[in-house]
Motif scaffolding. Sequence first.
Motif, PDB file in Angstrom:
ATOM      1  N   MET A   1       0.845  -1.179   0.000  1.00 21.09           N
ATOM      2  CA  MET A   1       0.000   0.000   0.000  1.00 21.09           C
ATOM      3  C   MET A   1       0.888   1.238   0.000  1.00 21.09           C
ATOM      4  O   MET A   1       1.817   1.349   0.787  1.00 21.09           O
ATOM      5  CB  MET A   1      -0.899  -0.051   1.224  1.00 21.09           C
ATOM      6  N   ASN A   2       0.606   2.178  -0.877  1.00 21.35           N
ATOM      7  CA  ASN A   2       1.416   3.370  -1.020  1.00 21.35           C
ATOM      8  C   ASN A   2       0.789   4.516  -0.240  1.00 21.35           C
ATOM      9  O   ASN A   2       0.007   5.293  -0.776  1.00 21.35           O
ATOM     10  CB  ASN A   2       1.551   3.724  -2.504  1.00 21.35           C
ATOM     11  N   LYS A   3       1.148   4.613   1.044  1.00 20.83           N
ATOM     12  CA  LYS A   3       0.619   5.701   1.862  1.00 20.83           C
ATOM     13  C   LYS A   3       1.457   6.941   1.646  1.00 20.83           C
ATOM     14  O   LYS A   3       2.670   6.876   1.563  1.00 20.83           O
ATOM     15  CB  LYS A   3       0.639   5.322   3.341  1.00 20.83           C
ATOM     16  N   ARG A   4       0.806   8.057   1.543  1.00 19.15           N
ATOM     17  CA  ARG A   4       1.496   9.332   1.368  1.00 19.15           C
ATOM     18  C   ARG A   4       1.390  10.107   2.668  1.00 19.15           C
ATOM     19  O   ARG A   4       0.328  10.163   3.274  1.00 19.15           O
ATOM     20  CB  ARG A   4       0.895  10.089   0.204  1.00 19.15           C
ATOM     21  N   ILE A   5       2.472  10.701   3.087  1.00 18.17           N
ATOM     22  CA  ILE A   5       2.528  11.443   4.339  1.00 18.17           C
ATOM     23  C   ILE A   5       2.791  12.905   4.020  1.00 18.17           C
ATOM     24  O   ILE A   5       3.761  13.232   3.334  1.00 18.17           O
ATOM     25  CB  ILE A   5       3.640  10.888   5.255  1.00 18.17           C
ATOM     26  N   LYS A   6       1.934  13.758   4.521  1.00 13.64           N
ATOM     27  CA  LYS A   6       2.083  15.188   4.260  1.00 13.64           C
ATOM     28  C   LYS A   6       3.108  15.770   5.216  1.00 13.64           C
ATOM     29  O   LYS A   6       3.088  15.525   6.412  1.00 13.64           O
ATOM     30  CB  LYS A   6       0.744  15.898   4.452  1.00 13.64           C
ATOM     31  N   LYS A   7       4.017  16.556   4.659  1.00 14.99           N
ATOM     32  CA  LYS A   7       5.001  17.303   5.437  1.00 14.99           C
ATOM     33  C   LYS A   7       4.807  18.780   5.119  1.00 14.99           C
ATOM     34  O   LYS A   7       4.628  19.160   3.973  1.00 14.99           O
ATOM     35  CB  LYS A   7       6.436  16.894   5.079  1.00 14.99           C
ATOM     36  N   GLN A   8       4.866  19.583   6.145  1.00 13.49           N
ATOM     37  CA  GLN A   8       4.703  21.020   5.949  1.00 13.49           C
ATOM     38  C   GLN A   8       5.853  21.718   6.652  1.00 13.49           C
ATOM     39  O   GLN A   8       6.175  21.415   7.794  1.00 13.49           O
ATOM     40  CB  GLN A   8       3.361  21.478   6.540  1.00 13.49           C
ATOM     41  N   PHE A   9       6.505  22.648   5.942  1.00 11.32           N
ATOM     42  CA  PHE A   9       7.615  23.384   6.536  1.00 11.32           C
ATOM     43  C   PHE A   9       7.657  24.785   5.950  1.00 11.32           C
ATOM     44  O   PHE A   9       7.012  25.073   4.952  1.00 11.32           O
ATOM     45  CB  PHE A   9       8.956  22.649   6.327  1.00 11.32           C
ATOM     46  N   TRP A  10       8.425  25.626   6.580  1.00 15.49           N
ATOM     47  CA  TRP A  10       8.493  27.029   6.194  1.00 15.49           C
ATOM     48  C   TRP A  10       9.828  27.329   5.533  1.00 15.49           C
ATOM     49  O   TRP A  10      10.869  26.837   5.952  1.00 15.49           O
ATOM     50  CB  TRP A  10       8.327  27.924   7.421  1.00 15.49           C
ATOM     51  N   LEU A  11       9.782  28.173   4.496  1.00 15.18           N
ATOM     52  CA  LEU A  11      10.978  28.642   3.806  1.00 15.18           C
ATOM     53  C   LEU A  11      10.999  30.160   3.841  1.00 15.18           C
ATOM     54  O   LEU A  11       9.937  30.805   3.862  1.00 15.18           O
ATOM     55  CB  LEU A  11      10.986  28.185   2.343  1.00 15.18           C
ATOM     56  N   SER A  12      12.196  30.705   3.827  1.00 15.80           N
ATOM     57  CA  SER A  12      12.310  32.161   3.706  1.00 15.80           C
ATOM     58  C   SER A  12      11.957  32.527   2.263  1.00 15.80           C
ATOM     59  O   SER A  12      11.964  31.657   1.375  1.00 15.80           O
ATOM     60  CB  SER A  12      13.737  32.606   4.031  1.00 15.80           C
ATOM     61  N   PRO A  13      11.660  33.773   1.999  1.00 15.38           N
ATOM     62  CA  PRO A  13      11.377  34.172   0.609  1.00 15.38           C
ATOM     63  C   PRO A  13      12.534  33.842  -0.338  1.00 15.38           C
ATOM     64  O   PRO A  13      12.310  33.431  -1.475  1.00 15.38           O
ATOM     65  CB  PRO A  13      11.149  35.686   0.708  1.00 15.38           C
ATOM     66  N   GLU A  14      13.771  33.986   0.140  1.00 19.73           N
ATOM     67  CA  GLU A  14      14.931  33.668  -0.689  1.00 19.73           C
ATOM     68  C   GLU A  14      15.009  32.170  -0.982  1.00 19.73           C
ATOM     69  O   GLU A  14      15.290  31.753  -2.105  1.00 19.73           O
ATOM     70  CB  GLU A  14      16.234  34.135  -0.015  1.00 19.73           C
ATOM     71  N   GLU A  15      14.789  31.353   0.056  1.00 20.57           N
ATOM     72  CA  GLU A  15      14.813  29.896  -0.125  1.00 20.57           C
ATOM     73  C   GLU A  15      13.702  29.453  -1.068  1.00 20.57           C
ATOM     74  O   GLU A  15      13.905  28.584  -1.917  1.00 20.57           O
ATOM     75  CB  GLU A  15      14.665  29.186   1.223  1.00 20.57           C
ATOM     76  N   ASN A  16      12.523  30.062  -0.913  1.00 18.92           N
ATOM     77  CA  ASN A  16      11.400  29.725  -1.781  1.00 18.92           C
ATOM     78  C   ASN A  16      11.712  30.074  -3.238  1.00 18.92           C
ATOM     79  O   ASN A  16      11.445  29.283  -4.144  1.00 18.92           O
ATOM     80  CB  ASN A  16      10.140  30.457  -1.309  1.00 18.92           C
ATOM     81  N   ALA A  17      12.291  31.248  -3.451  1.00 21.51           N
ATOM     82  CA  ALA A  17      12.643  31.667  -4.811  1.00 21.51           C
ATOM     83  C   ALA A  17      13.687  30.712  -5.402  1.00 21.51           C
ATOM     84  O   ALA A  17      13.609  30.349  -6.582  1.00 21.51           O
ATOM     85  CB  ALA A  17      13.173  33.099  -4.802  1.00 21.51           C
ATOM     86  N   GLU A  18      14.650  30.287  -4.589  1.00 22.94           N
ATOM     87  CA  GLU A  18      15.691  29.380  -5.072  1.00 22.94           C
ATOM     88  C   GLU A  18      15.117  28.002  -5.393  1.00 22.94           C
ATOM     89  O   GLU A  18      15.478  27.385  -6.407  1.00 22.94           O
ATOM     90  CB  GLU A  18      16.810  29.259  -4.021  1.00 22.94           C
ATOM     91  N   LEU A  19      14.198  27.508  -4.567  1.00 24.07           N
ATOM     92  CA  LEU A  19      13.551  26.228  -4.836  1.00 24.07           C
ATOM     93  C   LEU A  19      12.755  26.300  -6.142  1.00 24.07           C
ATOM     94  O   LEU A  19      12.845  25.405  -6.988  1.00 24.07           O
ATOM     95  CB  LEU A  19      12.641  25.822  -3.677  1.00 24.07           C
ATOM     96  N   LYS A  20      12.015  27.374  -6.342  1.00 22.51           N
ATOM     97  CA  LYS A  20      11.251  27.556  -7.578  1.00 22.51           C
ATOM     98  C   LYS A  20      12.174  27.626  -8.791  1.00 22.51           C
ATOM     99  O   LYS A  20      11.900  27.035  -9.828  1.00 22.51           O
ATOM    100  CB  LYS A  20      10.390  28.821  -7.500  1.00 22.51           C
ATOM    101  N   ARG A  21      13.278  28.359  -8.659  1.00 22.99           N
ATOM    102  CA  ARG A  21      14.227  28.505  -9.761  1.00 22.99           C
ATOM    103  C   ARG A  21      14.835  27.153 -10.130  1.00 22.99           C
ATOM    104  O   ARG A  21      14.893  26.782 -11.300  1.00 22.99           O
ATOM    105  CB  ARG A  21      15.333  29.483  -9.371  1.00 22.99           C
ATOM    106  N   LYS A  22      15.243  26.392  -9.127  1.00 18.49           N
ATOM    107  CA  LYS A  22      15.873  25.097  -9.398  1.00 18.49           C
ATOM    108  C   LYS A  22      14.875  24.101  -9.979  1.00 18.49           C
ATOM    109  O   LYS A  22      15.224  23.322 -10.863  1.00 18.49           O
ATOM    110  CB  LYS A  22      16.530  24.556  -8.137  1.00 18.49           C
TER     111      LYS A  22
END
Length: 112
Positions: A1-22
């Motif tokens: 069975m393929n259970k999916r587990i939700k993870k939630q975390f916070w990024l700074s605006p710079e980290e978020n922009a870098e994640l989106k860019r990559k």
Amino acid sequence: MNKRIKKQFWLSPEENAELKRKASLAGISESAVIRLLIRGYEPRKKPDERFYAAMRNLSAIGNNINQLAAKAHSLGFIDEPMLKAEALRWHRFQVDIEAEFLRSTKSNLKWK
């Protein structure tokens, strides 16, 4: 069975922009970037259109060789093993190109 587990975390605006860019550079989703990094792989930059054009041409050549092999076998006048070996060589080349440009590679990060 393929259970999916939700993870939630916070990024700074710079980290978020870098994640989106990559993610955009690799042509994959942000969650796919994180999953690859967790498994110890670094995503590769998505190849440009020239790569895909070359892959389409290579695939067409391979298909033609396979069709020639089938025709040669039915007519019985071309060395079929040699032609099949050439088709296999083209297929391996295609796999190598995909591995070089598309597949993620193991990361050298020390914290693995």
